[in-house]
Motif scaffolding. Structure first.
Motif, PDB file in Angstrom:
ATOM      1  N   ILE A   6       0.838  -1.193   0.000  1.00 44.04           N
ATOM      2  CA  ILE A   6       0.000   0.000   0.000  1.00 44.04           C
ATOM      3  C   ILE A   6       0.878   1.250   0.000  1.00 44.04           C
ATOM      4  CG2 ILE A   6      -1.861  -1.192   1.226  1.00 44.04           C
ATOM      5  CD1 ILE A   6      -1.059   0.396   3.744  1.00 44.04           C
ATOM      6  N   ASP A   7       0.282   2.373  -0.360  1.00 42.78           N
ATOM      7  CA  ASP A   7       0.916   3.685  -0.288  1.00 42.78           C
ATOM      8  C   ASP A   7       0.221   4.502   0.785  1.00 42.78           C
ATOM      9  OD1 ASP A   7       2.659   3.137  -2.393  1.00 42.78           O
ATOM     10  OD2 ASP A   7       1.240   3.871  -3.901  1.00 42.78           O
ATOM     11  N   ILE A   8       1.010   5.160   1.616  1.00 47.32           N
ATOM     12  CA  ILE A   8       0.464   5.971   2.703  1.00 47.32           C
ATOM     13  C   ILE A   8       0.884   7.421   2.490  1.00 47.32           C
ATOM     14  CG2 ILE A   8       0.419   6.353   5.192  1.00 47.32           C
ATOM     15  CD1 ILE A   8       1.128   3.400   5.563  1.00 47.32           C
ATOM     16  N   LYS A   9      -0.078   8.295   2.329  1.00 47.50           N
ATOM     17  CA  LYS A   9       0.201   9.717   2.148  1.00 47.50           C
ATOM     18  C   LYS A   9       0.590  10.338   3.484  1.00 47.50           C
ATOM     19  CE  LYS A   9      -0.976   9.902  -2.245  1.00 47.50           C
ATOM     20  NZ  LYS A   9       0.014  10.205  -3.307  1.00 47.50           N
ATOM     21  N   THR A  10       1.695  11.063   3.482  1.00 46.21           N
ATOM     22  CA  THR A  10       2.143  11.786   4.671  1.00 46.21           C
ATOM     23  C   THR A  10       2.337  13.254   4.303  1.00 46.21           C
ATOM     24  OG1 THR A  10       4.540  11.655   4.356  1.00 46.21           O
ATOM     25  CG2 THR A  10       3.462   9.699   5.260  1.00 46.21           C
ATOM     26  N   SER A  11       2.714  14.049   5.266  1.00 46.89           N
ATOM     27  CA  SER A  11       2.941  15.476   4.991  1.00 46.89           C
ATOM     28  C   SER A  11       4.185  15.700   4.149  1.00 46.89           C
ATOM     29  CB  SER A  11       3.065  16.239   6.310  1.00 46.89           C
ATOM     30  OG  SER A  11       4.098  15.703   7.108  1.00 46.89           O
ATOM     31  N   THR A 103       9.600  10.396  12.031  1.00 45.45           N
ATOM     32  CA  THR A 103       8.897   9.129  12.217  1.00 45.45           C
ATOM     33  C   THR A 103       7.680   9.304  13.112  1.00 45.45           C
ATOM     34  OG1 THR A 103      10.957   7.896  11.917  1.00 45.45           O
ATOM     35  CG2 THR A 103       9.130   6.726  12.943  1.00 45.45           C
ATOM     36  N   ALA A 104       7.802  10.153  14.126  1.00 43.07           N
ATOM     37  CA  ALA A 104       6.652  10.415  14.993  1.00 43.07           C
ATOM     38  C   ALA A 104       5.509  11.033  14.193  1.00 43.07           C
ATOM     39  CB  ALA A 104       7.061  11.329  16.143  1.00 43.07           C
ATOM     40  N   ALA A 105       5.818  11.998  13.340  1.00 40.60           N
ATOM     41  CA  ALA A 105       4.780  12.620  12.513  1.00 40.60           C
ATOM     42  C   ALA A 105       4.175  11.602  11.550  1.00 40.60           C
ATOM     43  CB  ALA A 105       5.357  13.799  11.748  1.00 40.60           C
ATOM     44  N   THR A 107       3.867   8.500  11.982  1.00 40.83           N
ATOM     45  CA  THR A 107       3.124   7.464  12.689  1.00 40.83           C
ATOM     46  C   THR A 107       1.637   7.776  12.778  1.00 40.83           C
ATOM     47  OG1 THR A 107       5.052   6.689  13.913  1.00 40.83           O
ATOM     48  CG2 THR A 107       2.921   6.242  14.897  1.00 40.83           C
ATOM     49  N   ALA A 108       1.270   9.038  12.784  1.00 38.34           N
ATOM     50  CA  ALA A 108      -0.159   9.372  12.762  1.00 38.34           C
ATOM     51  C   ALA A 108      -0.815   8.779  11.522  1.00 38.34           C
ATOM     52  CB  ALA A 108      -0.345  10.892  12.789  1.00 38.34           C
ATOM     53  N   HIS A 109      -0.124   8.848  10.390  1.00 35.07           N
ATOM     54  CA  HIS A 109      -0.652   8.298   9.139  1.00 35.07           C
ATOM     55  C   HIS A 109      -0.581   6.772   9.139  1.00 35.07           C
ATOM     56  CE1 HIS A 109      -0.709  12.398   7.607  1.00 35.07           C
ATOM     57  NE2 HIS A 109       0.527  12.533   8.040  1.00 35.07           N
ATOM     58  N   PHE A 110       0.437   6.230   9.779  1.00 33.33           N
ATOM     59  CA  PHE A 110       0.524   4.768   9.888  1.00 33.33           C
ATOM     60  C   PHE A 110      -0.647   4.223  10.709  1.00 33.33           C
ATOM     61  CE2 PHE A 110       5.457   5.269   9.824  1.00 33.33           C
ATOM     62  CZ  PHE A 110       5.406   5.600   8.478  1.00 33.33           C
ATOM     63  N   LEU A 111      -0.951   4.902  11.797  1.00 35.49           N
ATOM     64  CA  LEU A 111      -2.075   4.477  12.633  1.00 35.49           C
ATOM     65  C   LEU A 111      -3.396   4.606  11.887  1.00 35.49           C
ATOM     66  CD1 LEU A 111      -0.895   6.104  15.979  1.00 35.49           C
ATOM     67  CD2 LEU A 111      -1.133   3.654  15.567  1.00 35.49           C
ATOM     68  N   ASP A 112      -3.521   5.660  11.083  1.00 34.73           N
ATOM     69  CA  ASP A 112      -4.726   5.816  10.264  1.00 34.73           C
ATOM     70  C   ASP A 112      -4.851   4.675   9.259  1.00 34.73           C
ATOM     71  OD1 ASP A 112      -5.342   8.155  11.600  1.00 34.73           O
ATOM     72  OD2 ASP A 112      -4.574   9.481  10.023  1.00 34.73           O
ATOM     73  N   ALA A 113      -3.707   4.231   8.711  1.00 33.75           N
ATOM     74  CA  ALA A 113      -3.736   3.121   7.755  1.00 33.75           C
ATOM     75  C   ALA A 113      -4.217   1.840   8.428  1.00 33.75           C
ATOM     76  CB  ALA A 113      -2.344   2.923   7.139  1.00 33.75           C
ATOM     77  N   LEU A 114      -3.801   1.626   9.667  1.00 31.09           N
ATOM     78  CA  LEU A 114      -4.299   0.467  10.406  1.00 31.09           C
ATOM     79  C   LEU A 114      -5.804   0.577  10.633  1.00 31.09           C
ATOM     80  CD1 LEU A 114      -1.586  -0.218  13.158  1.00 31.09           C
ATOM     81  CD2 LEU A 114      -2.104  -1.621  11.155  1.00 31.09           C
ATOM     82  N   ALA A 115      -6.251   1.780  10.986  1.00 28.04           N
ATOM     83  CA  ALA A 115      -7.689   1.982  11.194  1.00 28.04           C
ATOM     84  C   ALA A 115      -8.465   1.706   9.902  1.00 28.04           C
ATOM     85  CB  ALA A 115      -7.953   3.400  11.688  1.00 28.04           C
ATOM     86  N   ASP A 116      -7.924   2.152   8.772  1.00 29.29           N
ATOM     87  CA  ASP A 116      -8.581   1.898   7.485  1.00 29.29           C
ATOM     88  C   ASP A 116      -8.630   0.404   7.170  1.00 29.29           C
ATOM     89  OD1 ASP A 116      -8.900   4.621   7.133  1.00 29.29           O
ATOM     90  OD2 ASP A 116      -7.159   4.848   5.810  1.00 29.29           O
ATOM     91  N   ALA A 117      -7.667  -0.343   7.714  1.00 27.47           N
ATOM     92  CA  ALA A 117      -7.613  -1.795   7.471  1.00 27.47           C
ATOM     93  C   ALA A 117      -8.513  -2.574   8.416  1.00 27.47           C
ATOM     94  CB  ALA A 117      -6.176  -2.289   7.601  1.00 27.47           C
ATOM     95  N   GLY A 118      -9.156  -1.881   9.355  1.00 27.49           N
ATOM     96  CA  GLY A 118     -10.099  -2.554  10.242  1.00 27.49           C
ATOM     97  C   GLY A 118      -9.712  -2.618  11.700  1.00 27.49           C
ATOM     98  N   VAL A 119      -8.600  -1.985  12.075  1.00 26.64           N
ATOM     99  CA  VAL A 119      -8.196  -1.987  13.480  1.00 26.64           C
ATOM    100  C   VAL A 119      -9.098  -1.030  14.260  1.00 26.64           C
ATOM    101  CG1 VAL A 119      -6.369  -1.382  15.104  1.00 26.64           C
ATOM    102  CG2 VAL A 119      -5.825  -2.605  12.989  1.00 26.64           C
ATOM    103  N   ASP A 120      -9.642  -1.532  15.336  1.00 30.44           N
ATOM    104  CA  ASP A 120     -10.511  -0.723  16.189  1.00 30.44           C
ATOM    105  C   ASP A 120      -9.913  -0.704  17.584  1.00 30.44           C
ATOM    106  OD1 ASP A 120     -12.546   0.711  17.317  1.00 30.44           O
ATOM    107  OD2 ASP A 120     -13.962  -0.963  17.399  1.00 30.44           O
ATOM    108  N   GLY A 121      -9.407   0.451  17.997  1.00 28.84           N
ATOM    109  CA  GLY A 121      -8.805   0.559  19.320  1.00 28.84           C
ATOM    110  C   GLY A 121      -7.321   0.810  19.226  1.00 28.84           C
ATOM    111  N   ARG A 134      12.247   4.268  17.664  1.00 27.19           N
ATOM    112  CA  ARG A 134      11.076   4.861  17.010  1.00 27.19           C
ATOM    113  C   ARG A 134       9.777   4.369  17.658  1.00 27.19           C
ATOM    114  NH1 ARG A 134      13.708   7.963  12.781  1.00 27.19           N
ATOM    115  NH2 ARG A 134      15.859   7.460  13.291  1.00 27.19           N
ATOM    116  N   ALA A 135       9.758   3.096  18.037  1.00 27.78           N
ATOM    117  CA  ALA A 135       8.564   2.555  18.681  1.00 27.78           C
ATOM    118  C   ALA A 135       8.285   3.264  20.002  1.00 27.78           C
ATOM    119  CB  ALA A 135       8.732   1.052  18.908  1.00 27.78           C
ATOM    120  N   LEU A 136       9.336   3.513  20.790  1.00 26.45           N
ATOM    121  CA  LEU A 136       9.151   4.190  22.073  1.00 26.45           C
ATOM    122  C   LEU A 136       8.776   5.652  21.878  1.00 26.45           C
ATOM    123  CD1 LEU A 136      12.130   2.669  24.094  1.00 26.45           C
ATOM    124  CD2 LEU A 136       9.759   1.867  23.933  1.00 26.45           C
ATOM    125  N   THR A 137       9.371   6.304  20.886  1.00 28.89           N
ATOM    126  CA  THR A 137       9.016   7.689  20.580  1.00 28.89           C
ATOM    127  C   THR A 137       7.561   7.784  20.137  1.00 28.89           C
ATOM    128  OG1 THR A 137      11.280   8.311  20.002  1.00 28.89           O
ATOM    129  CG2 THR A 137       9.515   9.641  19.056  1.00 28.89           C
TER     130      THR A 137
END
Length: 247
Positions: A6-11, A103-105, A107-121, A134-137
């Motif tokens: 997939i492609d994820i649009k970021t800023s 990477t922190a910035a 990650t907002a788009h990465f989390l949105d991609a998970l939500a689009d894939a069906g992740v709830d919570g 990066r994971a801890l940040t």
């Protein structure tokens, strides 16, 4: 392999990522999501295999390319990339040119991609080598969206840099697991002590475990220091940690 590219649009552009989806026939009330932050050698077959293993446990897994700002690169051979002048120079430039803040910035788009894939919570995050920090940040940046953060042979978790992860401990609400290589120049004992102190003062729910005899990179199967026994121990820890926190 249940991978979808997939492609994820970021800023800053478009990050390519691998999205791993569990078999829809597998019974599950909730399909939690996990971001797997790459090591310095980028997305490749070894990381795909690791993501698939998590996916087989019932997680929707995203493996984003953190170096997307540099365009096409690699693939790199993990055992030799830092031993060859050209690839070593390229890798160091990409590592230095991809900040924790970037990477922190992203990650907002990465989390949105998970939500689009069906992740709830809230999601989980896990990173290896540079991905460990990066994971801890990310956990500090998105305390309401990340419930579990794991780092394995992560480097510079408590360095003297202003963006060192240990300085953000007060913002972390997630449970945290850190698996440290027994001897690791990028995370020496004095850094581990600073990390533990910061996380204890901030009252983070965390564990730091020392993998005696393991070298930096031991978890990833295409690393020259890969250790099967140590890697399987890491998988048991990670499965328990995510299972207790996300499921």
């Amino acid at each position: 392999m249940s991978k979808r590219d997939i492609d994820i649009k970021t800023s800053d552009g478009t990050a390519k990522a691998g999205l791993f989806l569990p078999d829809v026939a597998t019974p599950a009330v909730v399909r939690p999501g996990v971001i797997l932050y790459m090591d310095a050698f980028g997305p490749r077959a070894a990381l795909d295999g690791m993501a698939q293993r998590l996916c087989d446990e019932g997680y929707i897994v995203l493996v984003p390319d953190l170096f997307y700002r540099f365009g096409a690169y690699g693939p790199f051979d993990a055992p030799t990339a830092f031993k060859q002048e050209v690839s070593a120079k390229q890798l160091r430039a990409m590592i230095d040119g991809t900040s924790q803040a970037m990477t922190a910035a992203d990650t907002a788009h990465f989390l949105d991609a998970l939500a689009d894939a069906g992740v709830d919570g809230p999601a989980g995050v896990v990173g290896y080598c540079m991905g460990g920090s990066r994971a801890l940040t990310a956990a500090a940046a998105y305390p309401d969206r990340i419930a579990a953060a794991a780092s394995f042979h992560g480097g510079n978790l408590a360095s003297d840099k202003p963006d060192s992860p240990h300085l953000q401990a007060a913002s972390v609400k997630a449970r945290v697991y850190v698996g440290a290589a027994g001897v690791d120049g990028s995370f020496p004992p004095h850094q581990a002590a600073h990390f533990v102190e910061a996380y204890r003062v901030a009252e983070v729910d965390f564990v730091l475990e020392n993998y005696v005899g393991m070298a930096h990179g031991w978890c990833v199967p295409d690393h020259s220091v890969y250790d099967e026994v140590g890697a399987e121990r890491h998988w048991r820890r990670l499965a328990t940690f995510f299972g207790e926190t996300l499921k």
